[in-house]
Design a protein around this motif. Structure first.
Motif, mmCIF file in Angstrom:
data_model
loop_
_atom_site.group_PDB
_atom_site.id
_atom_site.type_symbol
_atom_site.label_atom_id
_atom_site.label_comp_id
_atom_site.label_asym_id
_atom_site.label_seq_id
_atom_site.Cartn_x
_atom_site.Cartn_y
_atom_site.Cartn_z
ATOM 1 N N LEU A 205 -128.753 -43.537 19.442
ATOM 2 C CA LEU A 205 -127.269 -42.711 19.332
ATOM 3 C C LEU A 205 -126.254 -43.775 18.469
ATOM 4 C CD1 LEU A 205 -128.062 -39.976 21.590
ATOM 5 C CD2 LEU A 205 -128.266 -40.368 19.004
ATOM 6 N N ARG A 230 -132.478 -33.120 22.232
ATOM 7 C CA ARG A 230 -131.075 -32.932 22.020
ATOM 8 C C ARG A 230 -130.732 -31.777 22.249
ATOM 9 N NH1 ARG A 230 -129.187 -33.489 15.776
ATOM 10 N NH2 ARG A 230 -126.668 -32.675 16.402
ATOM 11 N N TRP A 236 -126.093 -35.688 22.124
ATOM 12 C CA TRP A 236 -125.885 -35.699 20.769
ATOM 13 C C TRP A 236 -124.472 -35.156 21.085
ATOM 14 C CZ3 TRP A 236 -130.520 -36.252 22.083
ATOM 15 C CH2 TRP A 236 -130.960 -36.942 20.878
#
Length: 243
Positions: A205, A230, A236
């Motif tokens: 990420l 996710r 996230w």
């Protein structure tokens, strides 16, 4: 519990076909799904179709084999060795298994928009879903989340695989993708992410932000189902990506 009662003698709302029509196939036990294919019973003790379905699973599960795993690879001869299963019932079961494989393993056409974890998992089922070794792969997407292809990055052991962020991003860039979804399988069927899975996702990420190649999800696949990191983590939220 072994079913000897005929399906016709069951209350209508308890019969496999009726339950499937009302509630969908997912709620049915595997023996009930087989019973719908068989239509009628037979076998030891004049079992009902559901009872025969249970008997088939028990026979295939001998020698510490996973019944569903054995069913996926069963041969006509193996099925017909089971008392109560003749050629007609064996071919019906095998045809259903093959149809299920073809549906599940079919990949979307290039340009298909991948807009959900389920759609992403479908692109990887052939490479990851029932493999006996862990594999790490990436789904390659364009700027509009359209499917470009998949790439298996590494193949590991029965319990672990290794993939470095450098190797992953190299393949994504090499194939001209501008977005990606990563995935790996757990041969055990346990879809809970490990600490290593979480740590790798964090690294990717962060790298995705630097390279401007959004990482849309990390999927874990196994035994016919999948898990989206996710959806079950806050990773996230901590490192937002461009959607």
């Amino acid at each position: 519990m072994t079913y000897c009662l005929r399906i016709a003698d069951l209350p209508e709302n308890e019969r496999p076909r009726e339950r499937l029509m009302t509630h969908g196939a997912k709620i049915l036990a595997t023996a009930e799904l087989i019973a719908i294919l068989l239509g009628t019973g037979q076998g030891p003790g004049k079992l009902s179709a559901v009872g025969l379905g249970q008997h088939i699973l028990q026979e295939l599960g001998k020698n510490q084999r996973d019944p569903l795993g054995a069913l996926r690879e069963v041969t006509p001869a193996e099925l017909m060795e089971i008392h109560g299963v003749g050629s007609a019932k064996a071919t019906t079961i095998l045809a259903a298994i093959e149809l299920g494989k073809r549906v599940f393993l079919s990949r979307p056409a290039d340009g298909t928009v991948i807009d959900s974890p389920l759609a992403a998992a479908a692109t990887l089922s052939q490479d990851l879903m029932w493999q006996s070794q862990e594999r790490f792969a990436v789904v390659l997407l364009d700027v509009k989340n359209r499917f470009l292809g998949t790439k298996v990055i590494t193949i590991g052991t029965a319990t672990e695989t290794l993939a470095s962020p450098r190797d992953i991003f190299r393949e994504v860039i090499r194939h001209g993708a501008t977005r990606m979804i990563i995935a790996h399988n757990h041969p055990s069927g346990n879809l809970e992410p490990s600490e290593a899975d979480i740590e790798l996702t964090k690294q990717l990420l962060s790298g995705a932000l630097v390279l401007n190649i959004p990482l849309l999800d990390h999927l874990i696949l196994g035994n016919g189902t999948h898990q989206s990191l996710r959806e079950i983590t806050t990773l996230w939220d901590d490192c937002p990506q461009e959607d």
